[in-house]
Scaffold this motif. Structure first.
Motif, PDB file in Angstrom:
ATOM      1  N   GLU A 129     -25.607   3.227  -0.844  1.00  0.00           N
ATOM      2  CA  GLU A 129     -26.269   2.178  -1.610  1.00  0.00           C
ATOM      3  C   GLU A 129     -27.349   2.754  -2.522  1.00  0.00           C
ATOM      4  O   GLU A 129     -27.508   2.319  -3.657  1.00  0.00           O
ATOM      5  N   ARG A 130     -28.078   3.736  -1.991  1.00  0.00           N
ATOM      6  CA  ARG A 130     -29.151   4.348  -2.777  1.00  0.00           C
ATOM      7  C   ARG A 130     -28.622   5.390  -3.772  1.00  0.00           C
ATOM      8  O   ARG A 130     -29.394   6.061  -4.446  1.00  0.00           O
ATOM      9  N   LYS A 131     -27.291   5.548  -3.808  1.00  0.00           N
ATOM     10  CA  LYS A 131     -26.630   6.445  -4.764  1.00  0.00           C
ATOM     11  C   LYS A 131     -27.117   7.892  -4.663  1.00  0.00           C
ATOM     12  O   LYS A 131     -27.302   8.582  -5.677  1.00  0.00           O
ATOM     13  N   ILE A 132     -27.347   8.342  -3.429  1.00  0.00           N
ATOM     14  CA  ILE A 132     -27.738   9.736  -3.219  1.00  0.00           C
ATOM     15  C   ILE A 132     -26.480  10.595  -3.270  1.00  0.00           C
ATOM     16  O   ILE A 132     -25.483  10.281  -2.604  1.00  0.00           O
ATOM     17  N   ILE A 133     -26.526  11.658  -4.057  1.00  0.00           N
ATOM     18  CA  ILE A 133     -25.332  12.462  -4.298  1.00  0.00           C
ATOM     19  C   ILE A 133     -24.756  12.995  -2.977  1.00  0.00           C
ATOM     20  O   ILE A 133     -25.498  13.533  -2.162  1.00  0.00           O
ATOM     21  N   TYR A 134     -23.468  12.787  -2.793  1.00  0.00           N
ATOM     22  CA  TYR A 134     -22.728  13.116  -1.554  1.00  0.00           C
ATOM     23  C   TYR A 134     -23.279  12.390  -0.320  1.00  0.00           C
ATOM     24  O   TYR A 134     -22.922  12.736   0.807  1.00  0.00           O
ATOM     25  N   GLY A 135     -24.134  11.381  -0.541  1.00  0.00           N
ATOM     26  CA  GLY A 135     -24.819  10.722   0.571  1.00  0.00           C
ATOM     27  C   GLY A 135     -23.889  10.025   1.552  1.00  0.00           C
ATOM     28  O   GLY A 135     -24.226   9.870   2.726  1.00  0.00           O
ATOM     29  N   ASP A 136     -22.717   9.603   1.072  1.00  0.00           N
ATOM     30  CA  ASP A 136     -21.793   8.892   1.970  1.00  0.00           C
ATOM     31  C   ASP A 136     -20.685   9.804   2.486  1.00  0.00           C
ATOM     32  O   ASP A 136     -19.763   9.339   3.153  1.00  0.00           O
ATOM     33  N   SER A 137     -20.758  11.095   2.192  1.00  0.00           N
ATOM     34  CA  SER A 137     -19.649  11.999   2.526  1.00  0.00           C
ATOM     35  C   SER A 137     -19.827  12.645   3.902  1.00  0.00           C
ATOM     36  O   SER A 137     -20.880  13.231   4.188  1.00  0.00           O
ATOM     37  N   ILE A 138     -18.793  12.561   4.710  1.00  0.00           N
ATOM     38  CA  ILE A 138     -18.772  13.271   5.995  1.00  0.00           C
ATOM     39  C   ILE A 138     -18.421  14.743   5.752  1.00  0.00           C
ATOM     40  O   ILE A 138     -19.060  15.645   6.300  1.00  0.00           O
ATOM     41  N   SER A 139     -17.395  14.990   4.924  1.00  0.00           N
ATOM     42  CA  SER A 139     -16.935  16.374   4.751  1.00  0.00           C
ATOM     43  C   SER A 139     -18.037  17.248   4.121  1.00  0.00           C
ATOM     44  O   SER A 139     -18.186  18.418   4.488  1.00  0.00           O
ATOM     45  N   TYR A 140     -18.817  16.656   3.200  1.00  0.00           N
ATOM     46  CA  TYR A 140     -19.888  17.444   2.583  1.00  0.00           C
ATOM     47  C   TYR A 140     -20.905  17.869   3.648  1.00  0.00           C
ATOM     48  O   TYR A 140     -21.443  18.971   3.617  1.00  0.00           O
TER      49      TYR A 140
END
Ligand code: GDP
Ligand code: MN
Length: 348
Positions: A116-127
């Protein structure tokens, strides 16, 4: 007409001479790349640059690591491009998964919130698995245990200048443990509690903190707060023995226990950098000015025209990030009593 063949094929005598093999010893060293099969063309581009500017004359090995098995296409293409021997490793599941102490619900909420806060790769598990792997595990993969030094290469990087000496030898023979070409400030929303965890580690393990450390690179108030400066870890040449040493492993394990790889989005760059800054002596960290480098979106292009001409560089000096406001490299120079190259003011 000449007797020499108009075009040579790899089976003709003399083909290998085109490599112009560099004289001198070789270090016990390898390139290392973490990649997916789908990264093939982006990593092919990087390998070509590294080989053209350096490795075609040195023939160092290259280790490729992946959480999935590499496919034949990936292996075939990379093997054709690398002058040294290529090795392909499958990462064990323990090194690419959630430790049992992680609260999955809490980790999931964090990913949703960061999305929601648009943090880069923030929603990624693999990252997150990638950052944890690069922080704590790449240097102890079975294939890596054969080597003392590594050079990390990512997909789609560029090298702009000839590398006319062996960076591995620089590291090995001058007792360096870690090196960088670009430094900058970390995005604080990815590491809000990393410094608190680090301070806890420092209190628990004062024996690991170097007397001649680079705290002044990391903090403007003697260690109270983190100024977010870090070395950009998509490029690294360094010592695997150091990463495998007790001080580094103790630091990684303390951080891993605190869960910030999953409850926040800790990157391997600030972790390697803080470790280098606190556990190493100042003069064990090296700045490779001669290695002109690009990884989106930043460029290191050497300051000083004569150097760029001598090294046959093709970078635009205006793009050089070193002396701009968002770089931490000035701070590194000041801390180490280094003189900035002539003409740096024109690039600020
Ligand atoms: P960025 O540079 O921070 O934008 O991240 P990248 O996408 O370049 O990823 C960093 C490195 O990890 C690169 O070498 C990628 O190829 C590699 N990488 C990222 N995610 C994965 C993944 O899920 N699996 C594998 N095997 N490699 C990954
Ligand atoms: Mn990258």
């Amino acid at each position: 007409a000449s007797d020499a063949p108009l075009a040579m094929t790899p089976n003709d005598p003399g083909w290998g001479d085109l490599q112009g093999i560099a004289p001198g010893p070789r270090m016990n060293a390898t390139f290392v790349t973490l990649a997916r099969n789908s990264d093939i063309w982006e990593i092919a581009e990087s390998i070509r640059q590294v080989e053209d500017r350096f490795n075609r004359r040195y023939g160092y090995d290259w280790v490729f690591l992946n959480d999935q098995p590499f496919d034949d296409n990936f292996k075939k293409i990379t093997t054709s491009l690398v002058s040294g021997t290529t090795h392909y490793g499958l990462i064990p599941e323990e090194h690419w998964s959630f430790p049992e102490w992680i609260d999955q619900e809490k980790a999931k909420k964090v990913r949703e919130d960061m999305k929601e806060r648009k943090i880069i790769y923030g929603d990624s598990i693999s990252y997150r698995h990638m950052c944890r792997f690069e922080s704590g595990f790449f240097f102890r993969q079975e294939l890596m245990l054969n080597y003392e030094f590594y050079w990390r290469v990512e997909p789609s990087i560029k090298l702009f200048c000839d590398i006319h000496y062996d960076p591995f030898r620089v590291i090995a023979e001058s007792g360096k443990k870690y090196s960088f070409v670009l430094s900058l400030y970390e995005y604080i929303d990815t590491i809000p509690t990393l410094w608190a965890s680090t301070k806890k580690f420092m209190a628990n393990h004062p024996e690991h903190i170097s007397d001649d450390n680079s705290m002044a690179f990391l903090s403007d108030d003697g260690g109270e707060t983190y100024n977010k400066c870090h070395f950009w870890s998509n490029f690294e040449v360094g010592s695997l023995e150091w990463l495998r040493s007790k001080p580094y492993i103790d630091y990684f394990e303390a951080l891993d226990r605190d869960g910030g790889f999953f409850y926040e989005r800790w990157g391997d760059a600030p972790i390697h950098s803080i470790a280098a800054g606190l556990l190493l002596k100042k003069d064990e960290i090296h700045f490779f000015d001669d290695i002109a480098y690009y990884h989106v979106p930043f460029t290191h292009c050497p300051t000083g025209e004569q150097k760029r001409l001598d090294l046959r560089c093709h970078c635009d000096p205006k793009e050089n990030f070193d002396w701009k406001g968002y770089s931490c490299t000035s701070r590194f120079f000041e801390l180490n009593g280094m003189t900035k190259p002539e003409g740096y003011e024109e690039q600020t």
